[in-house]
Enzyme design. Structure first.
Site, PDB file in Angstrom:
ATOM      1  N   GLU A 226       0.872  -1.177   0.000  1.00 50.93           N
ATOM      2  CA  GLU A 226       0.000   0.000   0.000  1.00 50.93           C
ATOM      3  C   GLU A 226       0.908   1.226   0.000  1.00 50.93           C
ATOM      4  OE1 GLU A 226      -3.104  -0.154  -0.490  1.00 50.93           O
ATOM      5  OE2 GLU A 226      -3.352  -2.317  -0.237  1.00 50.93           O
ATOM      6  N   CYS A 260      -1.498   9.535   2.255  1.00 49.56           N
ATOM      7  CA  CYS A 260      -1.265   8.972   0.924  1.00 49.56           C
ATOM      8  C   CYS A 260      -2.370   9.327  -0.059  1.00 49.56           C
ATOM      9  CB  CYS A 260      -1.106   7.460   1.014  1.00 49.56           C
ATOM     10  SG  CYS A 260      -2.553   6.617   1.713  1.00 49.56           S
TER      11      CYS A 260
END
Length: 493
Positions: A226, A260
């Protein structure tokens, strides 16, 4: 004092053991109970929830200490409370998800049975990041426990206070054989990622992700990565410009821009660009009347990242970009002591500037004007695939054109992180922004081996038919099968 919760013992904690000893204990425990029932899995997820909720005050204070300045309300909302819904989803559905599935009842009826088992993988390693040190470790851990695995969890060394609380409190809820918190006393991150796990889950930067993947490859350990990237925003002419600009401005400042999913750069119709920039700056100034001494303004996590972000701004300005910021009157920002940077807007960014390719991960937003949606598509397509592509406007033909001709982990429309509202859709990147996904059923599947079981009760032995020799009757049957496939293909065409 040890809590009297199922699965908790007075045995050694993770701090009493080496990485190799913890792994061996978990491997042996898994071999002794490789198919834990739904009741055990649900209990483990419940204890994970209690670990988070019982220690919420201590954890939010630890996150504040790690950052130097991070609002308690923000940590309570995003790291603590937001961890719970996915755990509840896992707990509510694990009994159903773990049952074997049958692909074809028709084949069953003629004596050829096929089944897919959803087996635990074994011992799972989870490496967490510093930007959401609780949420981004607890949620995948819940999925791994729900899938029936043992878990070794390594929070980021950057958020040392948060890791300390987890390491100290976890033994009150879990035996080291079930879930172990790995701290700095266990060595470097590379020492962890080189262990022969049955699955390795990493959240962090693409650069570190490459090293983690290389470490895992030596053991043929499957990985979920991720990662992040420079997330684009495209504002369509159909968008409410005021609403879009204020939403993007707020989105950029979530956790001080250290998310993110934060928007990194924006494409706005050329004739609306100036107005868009004015609204963004107004939103920042309204939301942050004070910064330097404001405990609700999140600081950059450490000096290294602070200097990197300031360097990106300075490089862009030195090469011709226009900088506008929302620094309050009388405050001297950026400030290296508090590691606070005023929300900053850049225009005129070109490809020779470092910020054009580096993920900012801070309170800086780049804005471009465009005349045709294809300009935005070309720019996005020429760069590594982002984690999220944001769209502001109607779901019209221009949106479909953009979605068809770009690649990103997810597409979110008209708001920040909208795909995180429920566990019904996966979360994950593609290409440079990662591989694999999780949340809800997707998280359960990530940590599960889908194991096929096939049997038949036919009198004919298939292996004898396909193996040599090939007398005339075998050749005839092979020719019939081949011609049937040709006929089938023609029908489909």
């Amino acid at each position: 004092m040890t809590r009297t919760l199922t699965g908790t013992t007075g045995t050694p904690t993770a701090r009493d053991l080496t990485l190799e000893q913890i792994l061996e204990r978990q491997q042996q425990a898994f071999l002794a109970d490789p198919q834990p029932g739904a009741k055990i899995r649900r209990d483990r997820i419940l204890r994970l929830k209690r670990l988070v909720l019982d220690n919420a005050a201590e954890l939010t204070e630890a996150m504040r200490e790690d950052y130097g300045s991070r609002p308690e309300t923000f940590s309570l909302l995003t790291d603590v409370a937001s961890s719970i819904p996915d755990l509840d989803t896992q707990r509510a559905n694990v009994k159903k998800w773990m049952k074997p599935t049958r692909p074809s009842r028709l084949l069953d009826a003629v004596g050829f049975t096929q089944q897919v088992r959803h087996d635990p993988k074994g011992v799972v390693g989870i490496v967490g990041p510093w930007n959401f040190p609780l949420y981004l470790t607890i949620v995948p851990a819940g999925s791994a426990l729900g899938a029936g695995n043992r878990v070794m969890l390594r929070p980021s060394s950057v958020t040392a206070h948060t890791t300390e609380v987890l390491a100290r409190r976890a033994p009150d809820y879990f035996s080291v054989d079930e879930l172990a918190i790995i701290g700095p006393e266990h060595g470097r991150g590379a020492d962890f990622s080189r262990l022969p796990f049955d699955h390795l889950f990493f959240t962090g930067s693409p650069e570190v992700g490459k090293s983690v993947a290389a470490d895992a490859a030596a053991n043929l350990t499957p990985v979920t990565l991720e990662l992040g990237g420079k997330n684009p925003v495209v504002v369509d002419s159909s968008a409410d410009l005021e609403r879009a600009a204020r939403s993007v401005a707020s989105s950029r400042m979530v956790n001080g821009g250290q998310v993110c999913m934060c928007p990194d750069y924006v494409f706005v119709p050329q004739d609306q660009m100036d107005r868009f920039c004015e609204i963004v700056l107004d939103q920042w100034r309204t939301a942050n009347p004070a910064i330097a001494g404001n405990p609700e303004y999140t600081a950059v996590i450490n000096t290294k990242n602070y200097e990197r972000i300031v360097g990106l701004i300075d490089d862009a300005v030195a090469k011709g970009a226009e900088k506008r910021d929302a620094a309050p009157a009388g405050e001297r920002l950026p400030d290296a002591v508090t590691r606070k940077i005023a929300p900053t807007l850049l225009t005129g960014v070109t490809s020779d500037m470092e910020i054009d390719s580096d993920e900012v991960f801070g309170p800086v937003l780049t804005v471009f004007g465009y005349r045709s949606i294809d300009e935005a598509i070309r720019y996005i397509g020429d760069r590594p695939s982002p984690l999220v592509l944001y769209w502001y406007g109607d779901k019209n033909d221009r949106f479909e054109h953009l979605a068809d001709r770009t690649r990103s982990g997810n597409i979110y429309g008209n708001d920040f992180g909208i795909g995180m509202v429920s566990s019904a859709v996966p979360f994950g990147g593609v290409g440079n922004s990662g591989m694999g996904g999780y949340h809800g059923r997707y998280g359960f599947s990530t940590f599960t081996h889908e194991r096929a079981v096939a049997m038949h009760s036919f009198a004919t032995n298939i292996s004898e038919f396909v193996a040599a020799p090939y007398p005339p009757d075998k050749k005839r049957h092979a020719s019939i099968y081949f011609n049937a496939m040709k006929w089938r293909t023609k029908l489909k065409l």
